[in-house]
Structures are given as C-alpha cells and as structure tokens.
Scaffold this active site. Structure first.
Site, PDB file in Angstrom:
ATOM      1  N   HIS A  79       0.814  -1.220   0.000  1.00  0.00           N
ATOM      2  CA  HIS A  79       0.000   0.000   0.000  1.00  0.00           C
ATOM      3  C   HIS A  79       0.844   1.264   0.000  1.00  0.00           C
ATOM      4  O   HIS A  79       0.317   2.364  -0.028  1.00  0.00           O
ATOM      5  CB  HIS A  79      -0.989  -0.008   1.162  1.00  0.00           C
TER       6      HIS A  79
ATOM      7  N   GLY B  38      -0.699  -8.656   8.176  1.00  0.00           N
ATOM      8  CA  GLY B  38       0.651  -8.393   7.709  1.00  0.00           C
ATOM      9  C   GLY B  38       0.618  -7.046   7.044  1.00  0.00           C
ATOM     10  O   GLY B  38      -0.426  -6.447   6.904  1.00  0.00           O
ATOM     11  N   CYS B  39       1.789  -6.560   6.641  1.00  0.00           N
ATOM     12  CA  CYS B  39       1.840  -5.257   6.015  1.00  0.00           C
ATOM     13  C   CYS B  39       1.243  -5.356   4.611  1.00  0.00           C
ATOM     14  O   CYS B  39       0.597  -4.458   4.127  1.00  0.00           O
ATOM     15  CB  CYS B  39       3.278  -4.783   5.955  1.00  0.00           C
ATOM     16  N   GLN B  40       1.486  -6.483   3.950  1.00  0.00           N
ATOM     17  CA  GLN B  40       1.108  -6.584   2.541  1.00  0.00           C
ATOM     18  C   GLN B  40       0.009  -7.598   2.282  1.00  0.00           C
ATOM     19  O   GLN B  40      -0.865  -7.389   1.468  1.00  0.00           O
ATOM     20  CB  GLN B  40       2.328  -6.973   1.710  1.00  0.00           C
TER      21      GLN B  40
ATOM     22  N   SER C  84       7.133  -8.973   6.394  1.00  0.00           N
ATOM     23  CA  SER C  84       5.892  -8.398   6.940  1.00  0.00           C
ATOM     24  C   SER C  84       4.647  -9.029   6.331  1.00  0.00           C
ATOM     25  O   SER C  84       3.707  -8.350   5.995  1.00  0.00           O
ATOM     26  CB  SER C  84       5.809  -6.899   6.665  1.00  0.00           C
TER      27      SER C  84
END
Lengths: 414, 145
Positions: A370, B54-56, B122
C-alpha cells in the site's frame, strides 16, 4: 509507440551508472535491477566518499568547538545549508532547518506551529493521496485540539478534484498540508494553484516534497509555500537527513520543538532563552556526517542537471507504461497528466506481494503493497499495487527485464 | 491416541520433495500450486478475530482441538503465502500441543524459504507461526487444568 523518445540521450547513462557502486552487484545470481527509487535512491561514489572523508579527516562536534577540526566540520555542515538554500531557492539560509527526514519535518510543524495556532473547531486540510507521514501527525494534532481533518478527494486518474478543494475551505481552515508528488501514483499536484487559493483565505500551506525535490525544479519563493519539506535519501544523499524550509517570519514565531544543546542562548534553572534561527530547531548534536555528505548529492544532481534527468526519466516512464500496459491483465493505477517517474500497476487475479516475491527472484527490486497510503488504496479498492520508480541510472533494457519478469510471473501465478 | 506421522517425519518428507527441484522457478511453482489447492476458509471464519495482519498480505487462522490434538485451518489473500501456510498446516496440524510448542520448523530453512519468515517480509507468516504456537500453549494449559 513512444519508445523512440528513449533514444534521446540527455546524458550518457552508462557513465552515470558507473558512479553508483551498488548497481554492479548481483541479486540471486542476476544483475540488480533497482526500481525502488521512490523509497530511497542509490548513492553515487561522491556521496560515499564524502561520508568516509568526513570521518577520516574532520570529525568533530560543530558550532561550539574552537579547535580547527570543529571549525572545519562546522563549515562543511553549514555549506550544506547554503547548497540546500540554493537547491530550493529559499530567500534566507536560516530558513533551512535540518531534521532527520520528511516525517520529522512534518511532525515538527504539527507540534510547534500546530499546537500554537490550532484551536478547538479549527480545520486542517490534507488530500486523499497523502503518505501516512502527512496524515498521522495532523490526526494526532486534531485529536489533541479537537480540530477537524478534511480531505481533498482524488479522481479515477489519481488527480485531486480541485473544485472540491475550494469547497472544503471555511473560515475555520488554518493549514493545508499537501503532497507535491504522490509516492504511490506519481501524480504531480498543482501546488502553486493550491497555495494561491489558500493564501486568498489567509491559510498556511505546507508542501511535502519527499518525492518532488529529486525530480522537479523547486523554487519555494515562486511557489510561495509557507513550509516545504524534503528528505536527503531520496535525492541520492544519505539517510537520516531531512529539511524543513519555513518562511522566516513563521519560523520566528514558532516555539522550539525539542529542548537541549545548541537550541539555547542562555540557560539558568529559572528559565532559558532560545537561540536564533535555524539553531532554535536543531537541538542536540545533529547528524553531521550525513548532512555534510548530502551536499555532495545535491552537487551531483546539479552537475548532471535536473532538466536532463527529468527528460530522461519522463521518456523511460512513458516507455515502461506503454510496455507494461500491453501485458494482458495489467492495469496501470494513476493516469495523471503530470507525473514523476513512478509506474504503479496491478494484475488481474494476482496479489501484488506474489508479484514482488517472484520479481525479486529475477533480481528486480520493486515495491509492492500500500506504499504507506492505505486511504488511497481504499479509494481505488485495491490491497496495493506493484510500483516501479525510476532514477537517472535506470535503463530501457532494465524496463525490458521488468516486462519479461512480469510476463513470466503472471504465467506462474495464474 | 493412534499413531500418526511425527512432525519431524513430515518435515523430512517436505525436504525430500523440495530436493527434486533444481531451480527456483520449479520450487515456487510447486508452492503456488499448494496455495491454489489449499481449501479456502469459508467466509464465516474469515473474520477479524481470526485475521493475522501483515503489512502486505493477510492470513486467517483457526484452530480446534479434538482428542488432545490440534487441527489448524488457514487461508491467505496471496497465493505464495497460502502455499507456505499449507505446508505449515501439513507439518503441525493433528499434533499434540507439546509437539507443536517444541518444533523448530527446521524444514523452512532446509527448503530455502527462511526469508519468508524474516521480519522484512511483513507478510503475516511469522505472526502465523507465533499464533499457532500460542494456540498450542493455550490448549496445553486448558488440558492441565
């Protein structure tokens, strides 16, 4: 076909590449293709040399020592301030405040100017394409002061809806903090127009130049912004150095951010008087070595010529957009008329992270996710994108490698 | 309890399977295939309480206990992570809490996938392993009480 454009050679890219040692290395047995420049740019040898030579020849604490080393270190540190002043065409050198980066610069303004000037019921305007670092400090301020955060919406091309911007302004609006160029889409925003409108209503404007300072000519006097922030590491300089530019009269009115050494004039246990600009905002020993080496990065960019770099990057970006959009299932995200060298895309039925993992195995470094712009991704209803961002040392051949990599990855993932 | 294949035996089995691949593409194709084959979690389980952020990419994990053994089900929105998740389930699911707590998951290193459990990824996978062990610990405490 736009590919002919890339044959324009404003400079010798082979020679440029030789200046960046990291580009020689292999990743997973393949030549590194570094397309994560919007996250951080690689460093030319002159910057690395400047860092090494600082520690080898004149490491000392600055501003107070009277010995030769301290004088030389101070001169080198202050020389960077002058170079930054010219780089963004500030009027006075004391308008250049060194910070750790854009994030700290924005937090500084929110915590000082913001706390001093924002009152209950006041309004702060940002846009729907801000990086989290230009959202969260204002949210924190709004929470503390019971103020309101308003958002300029973004259209399907990834451009700001300017009519809506004007409608957001009220008598309560005190500051507009706006990104100059979007990190995830590359959109270049019409900041001059935004500032002009804001100033008609006596509203202060902060411009986040994290992504723009490396690509665009920055003239803070012409732009007439009240604050401008940038980070060294995105302009081929070291990490851990940033700049806050502010109009002198504003900076003078603002209370200090951190207390400590350097920022004081006189300290007694009854009270302290503060130093003059820019030192009032530079408490403690600054990041001297990296700041000194930042000058080498700016000199390097000036020498190659921002205009030359821009012409080359624009051509490369067009070439990449053209090639990538020909791959079946690829959808480019962000089709703004004016863009920096960023290409963001998604592939039907493919998670950006899977694409990133496979591209890494081809030695290609892209950013997926993002991009610290969750609200913007929500706006486009996607979990994230794959982002390739180009710098002066990237080549058409590398773009071809990316295209091949994406094609292969799509085949594997579908 | 009936005899089941030990965690170590399953880890060795996976390591043997991976030794057949002589390039990274085949290896990833296999993981992607595992990801595609993993039965998706039904929507009722894909809720925030089961989500490992998670981040993604996202991972959803559920666990239930039956006759002293823990059974995991999981899903992810990214297919490579889902393939890795599928292997973790194959190794850990159906074992006792103590066995799950004790395992070091050496096979991840042996098949060259350690980087997917690294901090920088991540992707929720590392958090998923922690969460699996947390479930095991919780069931162990429950069994003792």
């Amino acid at each position: 076909m736009i590919s002919a454009d890339t044959d324009i050679k404003p400079f010798d890219v082979t020679a440029i590449r030789k200046e960046f040692p990291v580009l020689q290395r292999k990743v997973k047995g393949k030549n590194l293709v570094y397309f994560d420049n919007a996250a951080t740019a690689q460093k030319p040898q002159v910057v690395i040399d400047a860092l090494v030579s600082y520690y080898q020849q004149f490491n000392a604490n600055i501003h107070r020592g009277i010995h030769s080393l301290a004088e030389e270190a101070t001169a080198a540190f202050e020389a960077t301030r002058d170079t930054v002043k010219d780089f963004i065409n500030a009027k006075y050198r004391e308008e250049i405040i060194f910070t750790h980066g854009v994030t700290e610069s924005i937090n500084l303004v929110a915590a000082t100017w913001g706390r001093q000037n924002i009152k209950e019921g006041d309004e702060i305007i940002i846009s729907g394409m801000e990086h989290h670092s230009n959202i969260v400090p204002w949210q924190m301020l709004c929470q503390e002061k019971k103020a309101k955060l308003k958002i300029i919406p973004v259209d399907n091309n990834g451009e700001l809806i300017m009519d809506e911007y004007e409608k957001l302004i009220t008598l309560k609006t005190k500051i507009i903090s706006i990104v100059h160029a979007s990190n995830s889409l590359g959109t270049i925003n019409p900041v001059k127009e935004i500032i002009e409108i804001a100033h008609q209503h006596n509203i202060i404007v902060l411009v986040d130049g994290a992504q723009s300072a490396v690509h665009l000519d920055i003239d803070v006097q012409n732009m007439d912004c009240d604050f401008f922030v940038l980070s060294s590491h995105k302009i081929y300089g070291p990490t851990g150095v940033g700049v806050l530019y502010g109009k002198k009269e504003l900076l003078e009115e603002m209370p200090p951010y951190m207390g400590g050494g350097e920022m004081i004039k006189e300290v007694t246990f009854d009270g302290t008087t503060y130093n003059d600009l820019p030192y009032k905002f530079e408490a403690g020993t600054p990041n001297i070595a990296d700041t000194v080496a930042f000058k080498a990065a700016l000199d390097f960019v000036n020498e190659v010529g921002k205009d030359n770099i821009r012409k080359y990057e624009v051509a490369l970006t067009k070439y990449a957009m053209n090639k990538l959009s020909q791959i079946e299932g690829v959808r480019l995200v962000g089709a703004a008329k004016h863009k920096t060298s960023v290409v963001s895309f998604i592939v039907d039925g493919v998670h950006p992270q899977d694409m990133g993992i496979l591209l890494d195995n081809y030695g290609i470094a892209v950013r997926t996710g993002h991009h610290c712009c969750q609200p913007l991704m929500n706006r486009f209803e996607i979990p994230g994108t794959v982002r390739a961002s180009f710098a002066m040392y990237n080549t058409k051949e590398e773009v071809d490698e990316l295209v091949k990599g994406v094609e292969k990855a799509v085949k594997m993932l579908r | 309890m009936e005899a089941v294949q030990t965690i170590q035996e399953t880890e060795e089995e996976i390591t043997d399977e991976f030794s057949l691949f002589d390039n990274w593409e085949d290896k990833y194709e296999y993981i992607i295939d595992l990801g595609k084959k993993l039965k998706p979690l039904s929507a009722e389980y894909k809720i925030d309480i089961n989500k490992i952020k998670g981040c993604q990419s996202q991972v959803w994990l559920t666990a239930n206990e039956d006759d002293g053994r823990i059974y995991f089900k999981a899903d992810s929105d990214a297919v490579i992570v889902k393939g890795l998740v599928s292997m973790l389930i194959r190794v850990l699911s159906g074992h006792t809490p103590q066995e799950i707590i004790d395992t070091k998951l050496d096979f991840v290193n042996k098949i060259g996938m350690t980087n997917h459990l690294a901090q920088t990824r991540s992707n929720g996978l590392l958090s998923m392993v922690k969460q699996m062990k947390n479930y095991a610990l919780a069931y162990k405490i429950k069994q003792q009480s």
